[in-house]
Design an enzyme around this catalytic site. Sequence first.
Site, PDB file in Angstrom:
ATOM      1  N   CYS A 122     -27.227   6.228   9.249  1.00 59.41           N
ATOM      2  CA  CYS A 122     -28.568   5.382   8.923  1.00 59.41           C
ATOM      3  C   CYS A 122     -29.429   6.399   8.308  1.00 59.41           C
ATOM      4  CB  CYS A 122     -29.172   5.640  10.484  1.00 59.41           C
ATOM      5  SG  CYS A 122     -27.922   4.472  11.589  1.00 59.41           S
ATOM      6  N   HIS A 246     -36.393   4.898  10.111  1.00 61.39           N
ATOM      7  CA  HIS A 246     -35.228   4.030  10.344  1.00 61.39           C
ATOM      8  C   HIS A 246     -35.415   3.099  11.705  1.00 61.39           C
ATOM      9  CE1 HIS A 246     -31.177   2.499  11.167  1.00 61.39           C
ATOM     10  NE2 HIS A 246     -31.221   3.539  12.355  1.00 61.39           N
ATOM     11  N   ASN A 280     -30.726  -3.125  13.880  1.00 56.92           N
ATOM     12  CA  ASN A 280     -30.501  -1.851  13.296  1.00 56.92           C
ATOM     13  C   ASN A 280     -29.429  -2.178  12.287  1.00 56.92           C
ATOM     14  OD1 ASN A 280     -29.618   0.708  12.667  1.00 56.92           O
ATOM     15  ND2 ASN A 280     -29.644   1.604  15.006  1.00 56.92           N
TER      16      ASN A 280
END
Length: 324
Positions: A122, A246, A280
């Site tokens: 990520c 993120h 996500n």
Amino acid sequence: MSTLRLAPAVQGTRILGLGSAQPERVVTNDDLSQVMDTNDQWIRERVGIVERRFGDEKDTVVSMAVEAGSKAIAAAGLAPSDLDTVIVANCTTKKPIPNAAAQVAELIGIKAAGGFDLNAACAGFCYGLGVASDLVRAGSSRRALIIGSEKLSDIVDPTDRSTAIIFADAAGAAVVGPSDEPGIGPVAWGTAGDLVDMIGMTESAHIFQEGQSVFRWATTKIAPIALRAIDLAGLKPSDIDVLIPHQANLRIVEAIAKKLRKEGAREDMVVADDIVYSGNTSSASIPMAMDHMRAAGQIHSGDVALLVGFGAGLSYAGQVVVCP
């Protein structure tokens, strides 16, 4: 002894254009409640997600990267021939060989490009942005295309509510080029290898994570990294117009913003919340959030944005950028 000649360096770099891509299929929390023990309220309260996108067979890491990358090049007002480097940050390609970057470059029309994949999970986009910026500054690349592209639905157990409610598919891209004035600050990055077992893959090739442990780590360790990135750029928290962390969990995003404001960030600092309708998307989340915010008029050219990524590894990276 002969002296080697170096490529001419440039003073600074900046993001010249952004692009993003998502599959068409929208998956709501109610949809997920049909296949696992969960419900809309439970998901919203814990991670802040309302819906996400899952791809079908035609949606791959490569195809989404091509779409996002092509949009970023167009937004920069450039042609594929104006670029010479392609970096694809990802951790979800089904096959590590051949790499995604070579395929993406060819499909976009960037001939004979330097191309490689980068896996920092990520944190991948921020890692890639730092590498792309340094390549251009050193004269090794004229202009570089950095893309975060992930198809996480391929590696999620659809019945595991600790992961299936969170992860989604998408791509986000940025073109990096030379600039008389620095528009991408130094990268603040690192790893916490002693915590590598918090996020990983099972023997059945499904992603897993220790949700509470990751939450505690992110809400305590990421704000200091973000502050380090600000300091490396020679700025103060009050100089930041936009925070784009993120998009892992809305509660994590809000916790990072709260800590930065305690350190002097402004109350009117705009904070990305793309996770609410995108989920996500790992390395795609930061560039896609920036692109969505630009399209919605939430951020403007010249705004000073703080990017910070974090994920499996545990890897983290952040930098301050000027919005294109």
